[in-house]
Scaffold this active site. Sequence first.
Site, PDB file in Angstrom:
ATOM      1  N   ARG A 115       0.854  -1.184   0.000  1.00  0.00           N
ATOM      2  CA  ARG A 115       0.000   0.000   0.000  1.00  0.00           C
ATOM      3  C   ARG A 115       0.894   1.240   0.000  1.00  0.00           C
ATOM      4  O   ARG A 115       1.938   1.240   0.664  1.00  0.00           O
ATOM      5  CB  ARG A 115      -0.946   0.016   1.209  1.00  0.00           C
TER       6      ARG A 115
ATOM      7  N   ARG B   5      -9.319   6.170  -4.067  1.00  0.00           N
ATOM      8  CA  ARG B   5      -8.413   5.219  -3.403  1.00  0.00           C
ATOM      9  C   ARG B   5      -6.940   5.605  -3.634  1.00  0.00           C
ATOM     10  O   ARG B   5      -6.094   5.417  -2.756  1.00  0.00           O
ATOM     11  CB  ARG B   5      -8.660   3.797  -3.922  1.00  0.00           C
TER      12      ARG B   5
ATOM     13  N   HIS C 202     -12.224  -2.275  -2.541  1.00  0.00           N
ATOM     14  CA  HIS C 202     -13.278  -1.307  -2.841  1.00  0.00           C
ATOM     15  C   HIS C 202     -13.705  -1.428  -4.302  1.00  0.00           C
ATOM     16  O   HIS C 202     -14.903  -1.439  -4.612  1.00  0.00           O
ATOM     17  CB  HIS C 202     -12.770   0.115  -2.576  1.00  0.00           C
TER      18      HIS C 202
ATOM     19  N   HIS D 135      -4.226   2.775  -2.279  1.00  0.00           N
ATOM     20  CA  HIS D 135      -3.875   1.854  -3.358  1.00  0.00           C
ATOM     21  C   HIS D 135      -3.023   2.536  -4.422  1.00  0.00           C
ATOM     22  O   HIS D 135      -3.089   3.757  -4.601  1.00  0.00           O
ATOM     23  CB  HIS D 135      -5.127   1.302  -4.035  1.00  0.00           C
TER      24      HIS D 135
END
Length: 338
Positions: free
Chosen positions: A79, A161, A114, A167
Site C-alpha cells: 500500500r 483510493r 473497494h 492503493h
Amino acid sequence: MEAVHTQGVWLAEILQQSTKTQERFWLVATHLGDPKAAFLFVFPFTYFISRRVGVAVLWVAALSEWLNLVLKWLLFGERPFWWIGESQLFVNNKPKILQFASTCETGPGSPSGHMMVSGAVWWVVVSSLGSLLYSRTHSVVLSAAPYLLYMLMLAAVGVSRIFILAHFPHQVVAGCVAGLVLGVVLSRRVPEGRPLLFFFCFSFGLLFSALMLYAGLHKLGINLSWSIALAKKWCSRAEWIRLDTAPFSSLTRDCGALLGLGLAQYWKPGGWPLSWAPRALCLAVSSMGLYHVNRLPLPVQPQGLFYVLFFVKFVLVPLIVMVLVPGLVHLFTRKKKD
C-alpha cells in the site's frame, strides 16, 4: 514493481495537490465504495425494489469480497502509505502528501477490495436497471445510461483510493476488472429458494477454506500479518488503525451475511407481500436499524471474541432487512386495514 509504485506515489501527490478543494468528495466516494456499504446500503435499497436483485447484491458482495481476501493473501500487494517509508526512496525528496482516517487499512493492497466489490455489486444493479429500462422503453440510449453511471462511479471510487494513499493505480485497475468479471458471472445464478443447508455449508465452507489457506501459508513460513505490522508502523495516527479493516473482519462479514441470507429465506420463503408504500417504510426503518447495528461497539480484546461478534452482527443484517422489519410493517399495516 519499484518503478510502478514510484509512479503511483507521484500520481497520488499530483491528485492531492491539484484537487485539494475536492477532498471531501473523494472521501465520500471512498466510503461509498467500501465493501461494507454493499451490505448496509446497497443491499436494503435494492431488496425493497426487487427481491431478486437484493438477494443477488448480497450474494455477489459476499463472494467477491471473500475472493478479494484470498487474492490479497496470495499477491502480497503493498500500500502506498507504508511503501513510501519502507522503500527508503523518498528520504531526500519526500512527496507532499497527506494520510486520512480511511487510509490506514491493514490488509494487503492488491487487488483493491473497494473496486472489486463495488464493480461486482454495482454491475448487478445497473444491469438489472438497464434491462428494465429497455423492456419498458425499447430505447438503447436510456438503457445505456445506468452503465455510464456505473463507469463514472467506479472512476470516482478508483481515483479516491489513489488520492487517500490506500492503493496504487494498477491495484485499482485490477480490482475494477476482477469486479466486472465477477459481477457478470455471479449475477447469473442467484441462490433464491435454496435450502438453509446450502447456505450453512457455503458460509462455513468459505470460512474454513480461508482459515486452511491461512494455516497452510503460515506453515510454509509466510507471515500473513506482515501488512498489519506495516500499517501500524507507518500510519500517521494510531487511532486510524481499526480491527474492522483487518482481513479476518472481511472474512467473518462475508460468511455471516451468507448464513443470515439462508436463515432469512428459511424463516420467510418468498418474503412478505408488501405494496410500495410499506416497502418505502421498510427501507427507512431497516436503514435506521442497520445504522445502529453497525455502530454497536465491539470489544477488540480478545480478538477472537471481536470476530465472533462481528460474524453475528452480519448474520443479523439480512434478518433485519428480509424478516424482522418487513414482518413488523406487514403486521402493522394489516391491523390498520382491519
